[in-house]
Design a protein around this motif. Structure first.
Motif, PDB file in Angstrom:
ATOM      1  N   PHE A  66       7.926   4.712  -3.811  1.00  0.00           N
ATOM      2  CA  PHE A  66       6.936   5.542  -4.502  1.00  0.00           C
ATOM      3  C   PHE A  66       7.260   5.608  -5.992  1.00  0.00           C
ATOM      4  CE2 PHE A  66       5.454   9.689  -6.084  1.00  0.00           C
ATOM      5  CZ  PHE A  66       4.097   9.577  -5.781  1.00  0.00           C
ATOM      6  N   ASP A  67       6.265   5.310  -6.835  1.00  0.00           N
ATOM      7  CA  ASP A  67       6.415   5.369  -8.285  1.00  0.00           C
ATOM      8  C   ASP A  67       5.904   6.727  -8.762  1.00  0.00           C
ATOM      9  OD1 ASP A  67       6.399   5.135 -11.001  1.00  0.00           O
ATOM     10  OD2 ASP A  67       5.373   3.204 -11.065  1.00  0.00           O
ATOM     11  N   GLN A  93       2.104   7.669  -9.474  1.00  0.00           N
ATOM     12  CA  GLN A  93       1.765   8.330  -8.218  1.00  0.00           C
ATOM     13  C   GLN A  93       1.216   7.341  -7.185  1.00  0.00           C
ATOM     14  OE1 GLN A  93       2.213  11.920  -7.547  1.00  0.00           O
ATOM     15  NE2 GLN A  93       3.560  11.386  -9.266  1.00  0.00           N
ATOM     16  N   SER A 110       2.211   4.575  -4.128  1.00  0.00           N
ATOM     17  CA  SER A 110       3.261   4.177  -3.187  1.00  0.00           C
ATOM     18  C   SER A 110       3.176   2.668  -2.935  1.00  0.00           C
ATOM     19  CB  SER A 110       3.113   4.922  -1.859  1.00  0.00           C
ATOM     20  OG  SER A 110       4.042   4.411  -0.912  1.00  0.00           O
ATOM     21  N   TYR A 111       4.314   2.009  -3.078  1.00  0.00           N
ATOM     22  CA  TYR A 111       4.416   0.585  -2.778  1.00  0.00           C
ATOM     23  C   TYR A 111       5.271   0.353  -1.533  1.00  0.00           C
ATOM     24  CZ  TYR A 111       2.700   0.121  -7.558  1.00  0.00           C
ATOM     25  OH  TYR A 111       1.950   0.209  -8.705  1.00  0.00           O
ATOM     26  N   GLU A 112       5.389   1.380  -0.725  1.00  0.00           N
ATOM     27  CA  GLU A 112       6.259   1.306   0.442  1.00  0.00           C
ATOM     28  C   GLU A 112       5.878   0.153   1.375  1.00  0.00           C
ATOM     29  OE1 GLU A 112       9.397   2.271   2.900  1.00  0.00           O
ATOM     30  OE2 GLU A 112       8.939   3.015   0.890  1.00  0.00           O
ATOM     31  N   THR A 158      14.193  -0.432  -3.238  1.00  0.00           N
ATOM     32  CA  THR A 158      13.016  -0.097  -4.038  1.00  0.00           C
ATOM     33  C   THR A 158      12.728  -1.121  -5.119  1.00  0.00           C
ATOM     34  OG1 THR A 158      14.405   1.287  -5.456  1.00  0.00           O
ATOM     35  CG2 THR A 158      13.218   2.381  -3.654  1.00  0.00           C
TER      36      THR A 158
END
Length: 321
Positions: free
Chosen positions: A32-33, A37, A39-41, A69
């Motif tokens: 999560f950036d 805001q 999410s690249y999960e 990450t």
């Protein structure tokens, strides 16, 4: 002076290597950036799926991995014996899973008749492909390129995604191999994003544990543990799986210094077998990447194989012994 990637890999010295790729952008590879805001999960699964898929194609075994990450760790084993057993058709089919191939290779699969010159040209091409399918550099390039292209499409941008080429460390002996695998498997615990090995998502240790729990056997996608070296043993990692899982669990508990969890007073027996104290072991599994540069292992191990890398000086930070 930086060493070329080719000069850092020698099958005569060792077939085990630790590779690290780091993301160059401020935005996360995964996770999560907080700035955007976003999410690249979901990208963790991209990396894990592609990594395991490449393990099916290349003559390279995956020993350990952790998708973090903004970087990826993987411990690889080059397996030229596997590629030598492939038929011409096997090599072509594997290559076609990665690339389009050439007219000659498609004609071969279609059963067309070849002239002697065409047969010679195809044989030369297949041997080149066979060799390439044992290359760690090509393995990592295909892994990183696929993820970069997919991430660029999702981000609607172009440009470099990874921080240059991957970093490579040759693992010269059993101590280095086991410490590096544990270091990789415990990355999420050390980063305090997981509590235990079985909850460390997108790691090889979690995959091994789940496979044992669900199927009662080791995962086929990973190089198996086969126990202590002996005659006529199958190929695999030279440790018992039970001992390794016990060691990783014991080490993970010690890393969670912010938690009151119990840490066994006695160190696992596997450390006694490879002659490492618990102090040495914890230092290695906390700082493996920083402890070593291009080569990881004991000084005596490097002395035995230094000619393979055409080096005359001892690399820094090797283990005594």
């Amino acid at each position: 002076m930086a060493r070329s990637r080719k000069s850092q890999i020698s099958l005569d010295a060792t077939s085990y290597y630790h590779c690290i790729s780091r993301c160059v952008r401020r935005a996360f590879l995964c996770g999560f950036d907080p700035f955007t805001q976003i999410s690249y999960e979901h990208r963790r699964q991209w990396v894990e799926d592609r990594l395991l898929w490449l393990g099916e194609i290349f003559a390279i075994d995956i020993c350990a991995y952790a998708v973090m990450t903004n970087h990826v760790h993987v411990v690889l084993h080059i397996n030229p014996r596997q590629s030598e057993q492939w038929s011409v058709k096997d090599v072509i089919l594997r290559w076609h899973r990665l690339y389009k191939g050439v007219p000659l290779s498609h004609r071969y699969l279609n059963g067309d008749c070849f002239s002697p010159a065409e047969e010679a040209a195809l044989a030369t091409l297949v041997e080149q492909w066979r060799e390439t399918l044992t290359s760690i550099s090509r393995f990592m390039a295909v892994l990183n390129e696929g993820i970069a292209r997919r991430a660029n499409r999702e981000d609607q941008c172009t440009g470099r995604f990874w921080e240059g080429r991957f970093k490579s460390q040759a693992l010269l002996d059993e101590k280095a191999l086991m410490a590096c695998m544990a270091y990789v498997d415990l990355n999420p615990i050390r980063a305090k994003i997981a509590e235990t090995p079985d909850t460390s998502d997108h790691t090889s240790i979690q995959k091994r544990i789940k496979s044992i729990q669900e199927n009662g056997r080791q995962p086929r996608e990973l190089r198996p543990f086969v126990g202590h070296y002996q005659q006529d043993m199958p190929e695999g990692l030279p440790f018992p799986l039970k001992d390794y899982l016990e060691l990783v669990d014991w080490t993970g508990r010690a890393m969670r210094e912010d938690k009151p969890g119990f840490i066994a007073a006695e160190q696992p027996s596997i450390l006694e077998r490879i002659h490492l104290s618990d102090r040495q072991w914890h230092r290695l599994t906390r700082h493996f990447e920083k402890q070593f540069k291009c080569f990881a292992g004991q000084q005596s191990s490097f002395e035995n194989i230094k000619n393979c890398f055409k080096l005359h000086r001892m690399p820094p930070n090797l283990l005594a012994g």
